[in-house]
Design a protein around this motif. Structure first.
Motif, PDB file in Angstrom:
ATOM      1  N   LEU A  66      36.916  48.909 -36.391  1.00 17.43           N
ATOM      2  CA  LEU A  66      36.168  49.167 -35.158  1.00 17.43           C
ATOM      3  C   LEU A  66      37.125  49.764 -34.135  1.00 17.43           C
ATOM      4  O   LEU A  66      37.504  50.915 -34.229  1.00 17.43           O
ATOM      5  CB  LEU A  66      35.524  47.864 -34.651  1.00 17.43           C
ATOM      6  N   ASN A  82      27.311  44.316 -22.523  1.00 19.84           N
ATOM      7  CA  ASN A  82      26.092  44.976 -22.995  1.00 19.84           C
ATOM      8  C   ASN A  82      25.474  45.855 -21.911  1.00 19.84           C
ATOM      9  O   ASN A  82      24.936  46.925 -22.199  1.00 19.84           O
ATOM     10  CB  ASN A  82      25.085  43.935 -23.498  1.00 19.84           C
ATOM     11  N   TYR A 128      29.354  46.523 -42.836  1.00 17.01           N
ATOM     12  CA  TYR A 128      30.296  47.642 -42.697  1.00 17.01           C
ATOM     13  C   TYR A 128      30.699  48.161 -44.081  1.00 17.01           C
ATOM     14  O   TYR A 128      30.739  49.369 -44.309  1.00 17.01           O
ATOM     15  CB  TYR A 128      31.536  47.174 -41.917  1.00 17.01           C
ATOM     16  N   ALA A 139      28.834  40.931 -40.496  1.00 16.29           N
ATOM     17  CA  ALA A 139      29.163  42.254 -39.944  1.00 16.29           C
ATOM     18  C   ALA A 139      30.115  43.002 -40.871  1.00 16.29           C
ATOM     19  O   ALA A 139      29.977  44.212 -41.081  1.00 16.29           O
ATOM     20  CB  ALA A 139      29.779  42.109 -38.555  1.00 16.29           C
ATOM     21  N   ASP A 167      33.185  42.430 -28.955  1.00 18.59           N
ATOM     22  CA  ASP A 167      34.079  41.834 -29.946  1.00 18.59           C
ATOM     23  C   ASP A 167      35.029  40.871 -29.257  1.00 18.59           C
ATOM     24  O   ASP A 167      35.747  41.259 -28.329  1.00 18.59           O
ATOM     25  CB  ASP A 167      34.892  42.924 -30.653  1.00 18.59           C
ATOM     26  N   GLY A 184      30.188  50.370 -28.275  1.00 21.24           N
ATOM     27  CA  GLY A 184      30.402  49.419 -29.358  1.00 21.24           C
ATOM     28  C   GLY A 184      29.892  48.028 -29.029  1.00 21.24           C
ATOM     29  O   GLY A 184      29.247  47.786 -28.016  1.00 21.24           O
ATOM     30  N   THR A 185      30.220  47.122 -29.932  1.00 26.25           N
ATOM     31  CA  THR A 185      29.761  45.739 -29.813  1.00 26.25           C
ATOM     32  C   THR A 185      30.723  44.915 -28.967  1.00 26.25           C
ATOM     33  O   THR A 185      31.850  45.315 -28.710  1.00 26.25           O
ATOM     34  CB  THR A 185      29.665  45.114 -31.219  1.00 26.25           C
ATOM     35  N   SER A 228      32.869  36.282 -32.206  1.00 30.03           N
ATOM     36  CA  SER A 228      31.602  36.985 -31.985  1.00 30.03           C
ATOM     37  C   SER A 228      31.012  37.436 -33.322  1.00 30.03           C
ATOM     38  O   SER A 228      31.746  37.725 -34.279  1.00 30.03           O
ATOM     39  CB  SER A 228      31.794  38.177 -31.040  1.00 30.03           C
ATOM     40  N   ARG A 229      29.695  37.484 -33.396  1.00 30.14           N
ATOM     41  CA  ARG A 229      29.017  37.848 -34.645  1.00 30.14           C
ATOM     42  C   ARG A 229      29.415  39.232 -35.140  1.00 30.14           C
ATOM     43  O   ARG A 229      29.414  39.510 -36.329  1.00 30.14           O
ATOM     44  CB  ARG A 229      27.497  37.808 -34.441  1.00 30.14           C
ATOM     45  N   SER A 230      29.757  40.100 -34.196  1.00 28.92           N
ATOM     46  CA  SER A 230      30.124  41.469 -34.560  1.00 28.92           C
ATOM     47  C   SER A 230      31.395  41.542 -35.399  1.00 28.92           C
ATOM     48  O   SER A 230      31.698  42.569 -35.987  1.00 28.92           O
ATOM     49  CB  SER A 230      30.307  42.310 -33.292  1.00 28.92           C
ATOM     50  N   ARG A 246      29.700  38.691 -22.066  1.00 25.75           N
ATOM     51  CA  ARG A 246      28.972  39.430 -23.113  1.00 25.75           C
ATOM     52  C   ARG A 246      27.821  40.231 -22.497  1.00 25.75           C
ATOM     53  O   ARG A 246      27.606  41.401 -22.833  1.00 25.75           O
ATOM     54  CB  ARG A 246      28.433  38.453 -24.171  1.00 25.75           C
TER      55      ARG A 246
END
Length: 197
Positions: free
Chosen positions: A33, A70, A188, A184, A83, A80-81, A177-179, A66
Motif C-alpha cells: 500500500l 475518511n 490484495y 485485506a 491504515d 487510500g484506506t 485496522s481491517r485494511s 478514522r
C-alpha cells in the motif's frame, strides 16, 4: 520457541500470534500500500483516575481519527484506506501507554496533533500536554519491531525481536485496522497475484 525460557502468563505479554499479525500488517502497508509515516504515543497518567478508562478513551480517539481520514478521502485531500496499528504497554515502574503507527500526511501532522489534543481536553481534561507525542516515523519496520518488544520471551528469537517486559494489560493489547488484516491481504493477493508481505 527458545528452549529453557519460561512462557509468561496470559495478558502479561504480546502473544506470538499477535506479534506476527502486527509485523505482517506493517510489512503489508509498507510493501503493498503505502507506508505509515506517523507515530503517536499517548501516556495515560494518574490524572485519569476516576474518569474515562484509557482503552475507552483511546478507542474514541482512534474512531475520531478514522472518521477524519475518511472525510479527507471524500474531499480528495487524502487517498487510500485508514491504515493503523496500536500496541498497549505497561512496563514495570512505568505508566500505561499506547504506541500508534498510522498513515497520515506529513503536511497535515500538526492538524492531527491539534485534533487529538482537543479530544483529550474534552474527554480527559486533567491529562497534561506532555502525555501526547506526535512525530514522523523514520523507519516503520524498526518501529514495528519496537512495538512488538513485549512478545512472550521464548518466541522473541523466532521473530528477530529483543524481548522487553511490557507488563499486564487487561484489555486488547493490539489493534490493527481491517485494511491491514488477513482478509485485506487475501483480497490484495487475489486481485494482484502478488504476495502482500
Amino acid at each position: 520457541m527458545t528452549p529453557g525460557v519460561a512462557q509468561l502468563p496470559k495478558r502479561t505479554c504480546l502473544r506470538p500470534e499477535s506479534a506476527r499479525s502486527l509485523l505482517h500488517a506493517e510489512r503489508f502497508a509498507r510493501k503493498a500500500l503505502s507506508p505509515m509515516e506517523t507515530v503517536i504515543t499517548i501516556e495515560f497518567s494518574s490524572a485519569l483516575a476516576g474518569s474515562v478508562q484509557p482503552y475507552e478513551l483511546f478507542r474514541k480517539i482512534w474512531e475520531n481519527t478514522r472518521r477524519a481520514w475518511n472525510y479527507r478521502v471524500k474531499q480528495g485531500t487524502a487517498y487510500g484506506t485508514f491504515d493503523a496499528i496500536a500496541v498497549w504497554e505497561r512496563p514495570p515502574n512505568g505508566p500505561t501507554h499506547v504506541h500508534w503507527l498510522l498513515r497520515w500526511s506529513p503536511l497535515d501532522r500538526d492538524d492531527l496533533e491539534k485534533r487529538i489534543r482537543r479530544a483529550l481536553k474534552k474527554l480527559a481534561p486533567n491529562m497534561p500536554d506532555r502525555c501526547l507525542m506526535v512525530q514522523p516515523a523514520k523507519t516503520t519496520s524498526k518501529f514495528a519491531k519496537y512495538m512488538a518488544k513485549g512478545i512472550d520471551a521464548p518466541y522473541a528469537d523466532h521473530f528477530y525481536l529483543k524481548h522487553s517486559p511490557q507488563g499486564p494489560i487487561n484489555h486488547r493489547r493490539i489493534i490493527i485496522s481491517r485494511s491491514l488484516g488477513p482478509t485485506a491481504r487475501k483480497i490484495y493477493r487475489q486481485k494482484t497475484g502478488l504476495s502482500p508481505i
